[in-house]
Design a protein around this motif. Structure first.
Motif, PDB file in Angstrom:
ATOM      1  N   THR A  63       0.850  -1.194   0.000  1.00  0.00           N
ATOM      2  CA  THR A  63       0.000   0.000   0.000  1.00  0.00           C
ATOM      3  C   THR A  63       0.884   1.242   0.000  1.00  0.00           C
ATOM      4  O   THR A  63       2.094   1.173   0.221  1.00  0.00           O
ATOM      5  CB  THR A  63      -0.905   0.042   1.248  1.00  0.00           C
ATOM      6  N   TYR A  64       0.239   2.366  -0.227  1.00  0.00           N
ATOM      7  CA  TYR A  64       0.930   3.652  -0.213  1.00  0.00           C
ATOM      8  C   TYR A  64       1.653   3.840   1.118  1.00  0.00           C
ATOM      9  O   TYR A  64       2.819   4.207   1.159  1.00  0.00           O
ATOM     10  CB  TYR A  64      -0.117   4.741  -0.447  1.00  0.00           C
ATOM     11  N   ASP A  65       0.933   3.542   2.217  1.00  0.00           N
ATOM     12  CA  ASP A  65       1.526   3.712   3.544  1.00  0.00           C
ATOM     13  C   ASP A  65       2.707   2.769   3.750  1.00  0.00           C
ATOM     14  O   ASP A  65       3.700   3.142   4.372  1.00  0.00           O
ATOM     15  CB  ASP A  65       0.479   3.484   4.640  1.00  0.00           C
ATOM     16  N   LEU A  68       5.613   4.508   1.670  1.00  0.00           N
ATOM     17  CA  LEU A  68       6.026   5.899   1.839  1.00  0.00           C
ATOM     18  C   LEU A  68       5.906   6.447   3.254  1.00  0.00           C
ATOM     19  O   LEU A  68       6.222   7.599   3.489  1.00  0.00           O
ATOM     20  CB  LEU A  68       5.226   6.776   0.870  1.00  0.00           C
ATOM     21  N   SER A  69       5.480   5.623   4.196  1.00  0.00           N
ATOM     22  CA  SER A  69       5.333   6.139   5.559  1.00  0.00           C
ATOM     23  C   SER A  69       6.513   5.747   6.445  1.00  0.00           C
ATOM     24  O   SER A  69       6.447   5.888   7.649  1.00  0.00           O
ATOM     25  CB  SER A  69       4.031   5.631   6.173  1.00  0.00           C
ATOM     26  N   PHE A  86       3.312   2.461  -9.740  1.00  0.00           N
ATOM     27  CA  PHE A  86       2.705   2.249  -8.421  1.00  0.00           C
ATOM     28  C   PHE A  86       1.944   3.499  -7.980  1.00  0.00           C
ATOM     29  O   PHE A  86       0.778   3.434  -7.577  1.00  0.00           O
ATOM     30  CB  PHE A  86       3.792   1.896  -7.398  1.00  0.00           C
ATOM     31  N   LEU A  87       2.592   4.658  -8.086  1.00  0.00           N
ATOM     32  CA  LEU A  87       1.965   5.903  -7.646  1.00  0.00           C
ATOM     33  C   LEU A  87       0.745   6.245  -8.492  1.00  0.00           C
ATOM     34  O   LEU A  87      -0.285   6.669  -7.959  1.00  0.00           O
ATOM     35  CB  LEU A  87       2.981   7.049  -7.689  1.00  0.00           C
ATOM     36  N   ASP A  89      -1.233   4.173 -10.038  1.00  0.00           N
ATOM     37  CA  ASP A  89      -2.319   3.273  -9.624  1.00  0.00           C
ATOM     38  C   ASP A  89      -2.982   3.781  -8.344  1.00  0.00           C
ATOM     39  O   ASP A  89      -4.209   3.818  -8.235  1.00  0.00           O
ATOM     40  CB  ASP A  89      -1.799   1.850  -9.402  1.00  0.00           C
ATOM     41  N   ILE A  90      -2.168   4.175  -7.366  1.00  0.00           N
ATOM     42  CA  ILE A  90      -2.698   4.681  -6.095  1.00  0.00           C
ATOM     43  C   ILE A  90      -3.500   5.952  -6.339  1.00  0.00           C
ATOM     44  O   ILE A  90      -4.609   6.120  -5.819  1.00  0.00           O
ATOM     45  CB  ILE A  90      -1.551   4.962  -5.094  1.00  0.00           C
ATOM     46  N   TRP A  91      -2.954   6.855  -7.133  1.00  0.00           N
ATOM     47  CA  TRP A  91      -3.638   8.131  -7.401  1.00  0.00           C
ATOM     48  C   TRP A  91      -4.944   7.909  -8.142  1.00  0.00           C
ATOM     49  O   TRP A  91      -5.919   8.611  -7.909  1.00  0.00           O
ATOM     50  CB  TRP A  91      -2.727   9.083  -8.165  1.00  0.00           C
ATOM     51  N   GLU A  94      -7.482   6.850  -5.625  1.00  0.00           N
ATOM     52  CA  GLU A  94      -7.898   7.944  -4.734  1.00  0.00           C
ATOM     53  C   GLU A  94      -8.541   9.102  -5.495  1.00  0.00           C
ATOM     54  O   GLU A  94      -8.842  10.133  -4.905  1.00  0.00           O
ATOM     55  CB  GLU A  94      -6.695   8.429  -3.921  1.00  0.00           C
TER      56      GLU A  94
END
Length: 98
Positions: A63-65, A68-69, A86-87, A89-91, A94
């Motif tokens: 996941t994004y978290d 990047l967390s 990856f980014l 797909d996440i964007w 969202e």
């Protein structure tokens, strides 16, 4: 920039024009020099061995978290193209892209 917006004088190495029987060919020396410099920089692509496709570094379930967390280093380098995919797909999920 779209290729169609690039002047023909840059795309074409030379143009042969005849005016009053005199050859007034335009030779784009800057384009030729740029092409040569790029060839030296990237090498001859025909000589570069093609790598077998690698397994993705980023897990399909990441996941994004997850990614990047944390300030921890990734266990191995992530190719830029894979991180961009990856980014994006996440964007998309969202509603931030597209």
């Amino acid at each position: 920039a779209h290729i169609s917006s690039i002047p023909n004088s840059i795309v074409n190495d030379s143009k042969t024009l005849m005016e009053n029987g005199v050859d007034t060919s335009f030779i784009n020396h800057a384009a030729k020099e740029w092409t040569e410099m790029r060839r030296q920089w990237v090498g001859h692509q025909a000589e570069v061995p093609r790598k077998a496709p690698q397994e993705p570094v980023i897990s399909w379930s990441a996941t994004y978290d997850d990614l990047l967390s944390t300030s921890e280093r990734f266990p191995q380098r992530i190719p830029l193209s894979e991180m961009v995919d990856f980014l994006v797909d996440i964007w998309h999920e969202e509603g931030l892209y597209g």
